[in-house]
Write an enzyme that holds these catalytic residues in place. Sequence first.
Site, PDB file in Angstrom:
ATOM      1  CE  LYS A  35      33.863  43.574  53.827  1.00 15.28           C
ATOM      2  NZ  LYS A  35      34.331  42.180  54.043  1.00 15.28           N
ATOM      3  CG  ASP A  40      31.674  44.180  36.349  1.00 14.10           C
ATOM      4  OD1 ASP A  40      31.897  44.134  35.136  1.00 14.10           O
ATOM      5  OD2 ASP A  40      31.482  43.160  37.035  1.00 14.10           O
ATOM      6  CE  LYS A  56      36.082  44.260  35.635  1.00 18.63           C
ATOM      7  NZ  LYS A  56      35.667  42.954  36.174  1.00 18.63           N
ATOM      8  CG  ASP A  58      36.739  41.081  47.130  1.00 14.66           C
ATOM      9  OD1 ASP A  58      36.217  42.031  46.523  1.00 14.66           O
ATOM     10  OD2 ASP A  58      36.105  40.074  47.481  1.00 14.66           O
TER      11      ASP A  58
HETATM   12  P1  IMP Z   1      28.782  46.793  39.252  1.00 14.99           P
HETATM   13  O1  IMP Z   1      27.610  47.157  40.113  1.00 14.99           O
HETATM   14  O2  IMP Z   1      28.476  45.612  38.384  1.00 14.99           O
HETATM   15  O3  IMP Z   1      29.311  47.958  38.456  1.00 14.99           O
HETATM   16  O4  IMP Z   1      29.886  46.216  40.210  1.00 14.99           O
HETATM   17  C1  IMP Z   1      30.824  47.004  40.845  1.00 14.99           C
HETATM   18  C2  IMP Z   1      31.425  46.243  42.007  1.00 14.99           C
HETATM   19  O5  IMP Z   1      31.736  44.892  41.649  1.00 14.99           O
HETATM   20  C3  IMP Z   1      32.732  46.887  42.408  1.00 14.99           C
HETATM   21  O6  IMP Z   1      32.531  47.848  43.412  1.00 14.99           O
HETATM   22  C4  IMP Z   1      33.540  45.720  42.898  1.00 14.99           C
HETATM   23  O7  IMP Z   1      33.295  45.500  44.285  1.00 14.99           O
HETATM   24  C5  IMP Z   1      33.011  44.526  42.136  1.00 14.99           C
HETATM   25  N1  IMP Z   1      33.880  44.190  40.984  1.00 14.99           N
HETATM   26  C6  IMP Z   1      33.623  44.382  39.681  1.00 14.99           C
HETATM   27  N2  IMP Z   1      34.616  43.952  38.899  1.00 14.99           N
HETATM   28  C7  IMP Z   1      35.566  43.473  39.756  1.00 14.99           C
HETATM   29  C8  IMP Z   1      36.879  42.892  39.540  1.00 14.99           C
HETATM   30  O8  IMP Z   1      37.386  42.725  38.426  1.00 14.99           O
HETATM   31  N3  IMP Z   1      37.538  42.513  40.677  1.00 14.99           N
HETATM   32  C9  IMP Z   1      37.027  42.672  41.935  1.00 14.99           C
HETATM   33  N4  IMP Z   1      35.826  43.223  42.167  1.00 14.99           N
HETATM   34  C10 IMP Z   1      35.091  43.616  41.084  1.00 14.99           C
HETATM   35 MG    MG Z   2      33.882  43.257  45.672  1.00 15.19          MG
END
Ligand code: IMP
Ligand code: MG
Length: 188
Positions: free
Chosen positions: A51, A110, A138, A166
Site C-alpha cells: 500500500k 529497506d 536505506k 505506515d
Molecule cells: P524491503 O523488502 O526490506 O526492502 O522492505 C520494503 C518495504 O518495507 C517498504 O515497501 C515498506 O512498506 C516497508 N518499510 C521499510 N522501511 C520502512 C520505514 O521506515 N517505514 C515504513 N515502512 C517501511
Molecule cells: Mg509497510
Amino acid sequence: MSRDIPQLVVNDRVFRPFIDADEIAEMVDSIATRINADYAAEEITALIILKGSVIFAADLVRRLRMPVRMEFTRASSYGTSMTSSGAIALEGLFTDVADRHVVIIEDIVDSGTTITELRKHLSVLQPRSLTVAALLSKPAMHQEPVTIDYLGRAIGPEFVVGYGLDYAEYGRHLDGIWVLDDESETLA
Ligand code: IMP
Ligand code: MG
C-alpha cells in the site's frame, strides 16, 4: 521536557519532522524529470506496490508526460511493524509485462528483498525494460546490492512514517515524512 521541534504520536511512538512536503515535491519532480527524459514518448507501465507507494505514485504519475498504464500489486513482508524479515508475499502479481516498459514504483527500499523478488518474478516475463523508482532508500540496510534506477534520496537506517509509509497501518495520510524520535520515551 519541552522542546522546540514539533512532535507527533503515531500509535504508541513519538516521531519528529524529517522531510517536509516541499522537499518531497522536489524529490518527486526530480524523479519525474529523469523518467520523462529516459522514456520520452514511449509508453510505460507504472507498477505500483501497495500500500505504501500509493501516495508517491499518485504524485509521480501526474508529472509524467508519456502514455502511462497504472497497475498494482501487493507486497508484504513478514516482520514486525518496524522491521522487515527478509521474506515477502506477493499478492495479485501483475503479469501483463511482455514487451512493455515496466517501472516499479516503491515507497522505500529497506533490506531490498521486495525489489529483488519482484525483479526476479517480472524479468522472466520478458518486459522490454524493467526499472525501479523509489522515493527513499536505506543503503545501510540493504542485504545485497539493489539497483534503484530513480531514487529520491538515501536515508540512514531510521524508521519513518508519512506520505504513504505506515507504522502498524497508521501515519500513511501525513503530507510530510516523520522519523522515529528515539530520544523520546515510548508512551505507555
Ligand atoms: P524491503 O523488502 O526490506 O526492502 O522492505 C520494503 C518495504 O518495507 C517498504 O515497501 C515498506 O512498506 C516497508 N518499510 C521499510 N522501511 C520502512 C520505514 O521506515 N517505514 C515504513 N515502512 C517501511
Ligand atoms: Mg509497510
